[in-house]
Design an enzyme around this catalytic site. Structure first.
Site, PDB file in Angstrom:
ATOM      1  N   ASP A   1      -0.824  10.921   6.516  1.00  0.00           N
ATOM      2  CA  ASP A   1      -1.306  10.874   7.897  1.00  0.00           C
ATOM      3  C   ASP A   1      -2.148  12.096   8.246  1.00  0.00           C
ATOM      4  OD1 ASP A   1       0.604  12.984   9.060  1.00  0.00           O
ATOM      5  OD2 ASP A   1       1.992  11.538   8.183  1.00  0.00           O
TER       6      ASP A   1
ATOM      7  N   ASP B   1       1.881   8.922  -7.757  1.00  0.00           N
ATOM      8  CA  ASP B   1       3.315   9.075  -7.518  1.00  0.00           C
ATOM      9  C   ASP B   1       3.649  10.566  -7.493  1.00  0.00           C
ATOM     10  OD1 ASP B   1       6.234   7.961  -7.690  1.00  0.00           O
ATOM     11  OD2 ASP B   1       6.093   9.476  -9.270  1.00  0.00           O
TER      12      ASP B   1
ATOM     13  N   ASP C   1       6.738  15.664   2.361  1.00  0.00           N
ATOM     14  CA  ASP C   1       6.507  14.948   3.618  1.00  0.00           C
ATOM     15  C   ASP C   1       6.623  13.445   3.410  1.00  0.00           C
ATOM     16  OD1 ASP C   1       5.779  14.508   6.277  1.00  0.00           O
ATOM     17  OD2 ASP C   1       3.649  14.424   5.796  1.00  0.00           O
ATOM     18  N   SER C   2       7.443  13.036   2.465  1.00  0.00           N
ATOM     19  CA  SER C   2       7.612  11.610   2.189  1.00  0.00           C
ATOM     20  C   SER C   2       8.562  10.984   3.195  1.00  0.00           C
ATOM     21  CB  SER C   2       8.146  11.401   0.778  1.00  0.00           C
ATOM     22  OG  SER C   2       9.400  12.034   0.640  1.00  0.00           O
TER      23      SER C   2
END
Length: 285
Positions: A86, A137, A155-156
């Site tokens: 984001d 990944d 920040d997953s």
């Protein structure tokens, strides 16, 4: 006819948000992505039916995962963000002129594109020339790194589905290897309030506590998160989040924030008794 978005926090509790309109709905290779315009929270994005952030509270999360470690580490120049599609965390990091390079590793390109379209004021963090974007990944990317970063921010999303590997013992060990000798890792620790969430918090703390010599937990109030009470983890090879806080240095930077202050920094590590107890129980196992 009224339109509502509902998110279950437990089988017995749900959050209902009244919606003005749905701006986007799509299925990526990894998750369902929805964007809504709500009356109370402004625009908000949900992944697989769970709110990730909204206009009114994204600044809390992004500031707390960014400025807490940056006020402690004396000279963080190379930074890795895992997730962060984001752009919110990057938006806070690029406020620091001392930061030289930021790698952002995001699995889902559609999520990035959606955020750039509907949340340009947040996604603008990805446009800085110091940013390198990788669609990969997170764990696979980390395995190739050694002694490279001053700070890693995980920040997953929650430890389910395609992000499950980012909450394993191998992941935290890989973070340790990818950090320099005085590196810091910060990650979201979830909410300890509901029983099921408490179990995940316990497991997470146990793994990190065994992987890093310094492991502390801090807190923030985020209205759209389950229970509104959210924890973050601070893990470090060298620096303590309170003893090594350089409030004078950080305050002199003059950065504009809406939530974080160095006074709040200290208070964020003062946890409720029940949270202290559950963390201490895991440390003795």
């Amino acid at each position: 006819m009224q339109m509502w978005f509902s998110q279950y926090h437990t089988v017995n509790v749900k959050l209902d948000v009244r919606i003005q309109e749905q701006l986007f709905s799509g299925q990526s290779d990894y998750q369902k992505i929805d964007v809504f315009k709500s009356y109370e929270f402004g625009k908000m994005v949900a992944l697989d039916g769970e709110i990730v952030f909204s206009d009114t509270d994204e600044f809390i999360y992004d500031e707390m995962v960014t400025h807490v470690p940056m006020a402690v580490h004396p000279n963080a120049k190379r930074i890795l963000i895992i997730g962060g599609g984001d752009g919110g965390v990057a938006k806070e990091l690029i406020k620091y002129p001392s930061v030289e390079h930021i790698d952002v590793v995001e699995t889902d390109k559609m999520f990035v594109d959606v955020c750039r379209r509907f949340f340009p004021e947040v996604a603008c963090g990805l446009e800085d020339e110091r940013i390198s974007m990788f669609y990969d990944d997170g764990l696979r990317f980390l395995r190739r790194k050694h002694d490279e970063y001053d700070l890693i921010i995980n920040d997953s999303t929650d430890p389910l589905g395609h992000t499950e590997g980012l909450f394993t013992k191998e992941f935290y060990g890989s973070c340790y290897k990818a950090l320099k000798d005085d590196g810091i890792m910060v990650y979201q620790h979830g909410s300890p309030f509901y029983d099921e969430d408490e179990l995940e918090c316990r497991k997470m703390h146990r793994k990190v506590y065994k992987s890093f010599p310094i492991s502390r937990v801090y807190q923030a109030h985020i209205p759209t998160c389950p229970s509104g009470y959210w924890l973050f983890g601070f893990a470090s090879k060298k620096y303590h989040p309170l003893y090594d806080l350089d409030a004078k240095r950080w305050d002199e930077l003059g950065l504009k924030t809406w939530y974080y202050t160095t006074h709040l920094h200290r208070g964020a590590f003062m946890l409720p008794k029940y949270v202290e107890d559950l963390l201490e129980e895991e440390e003795t196992k």
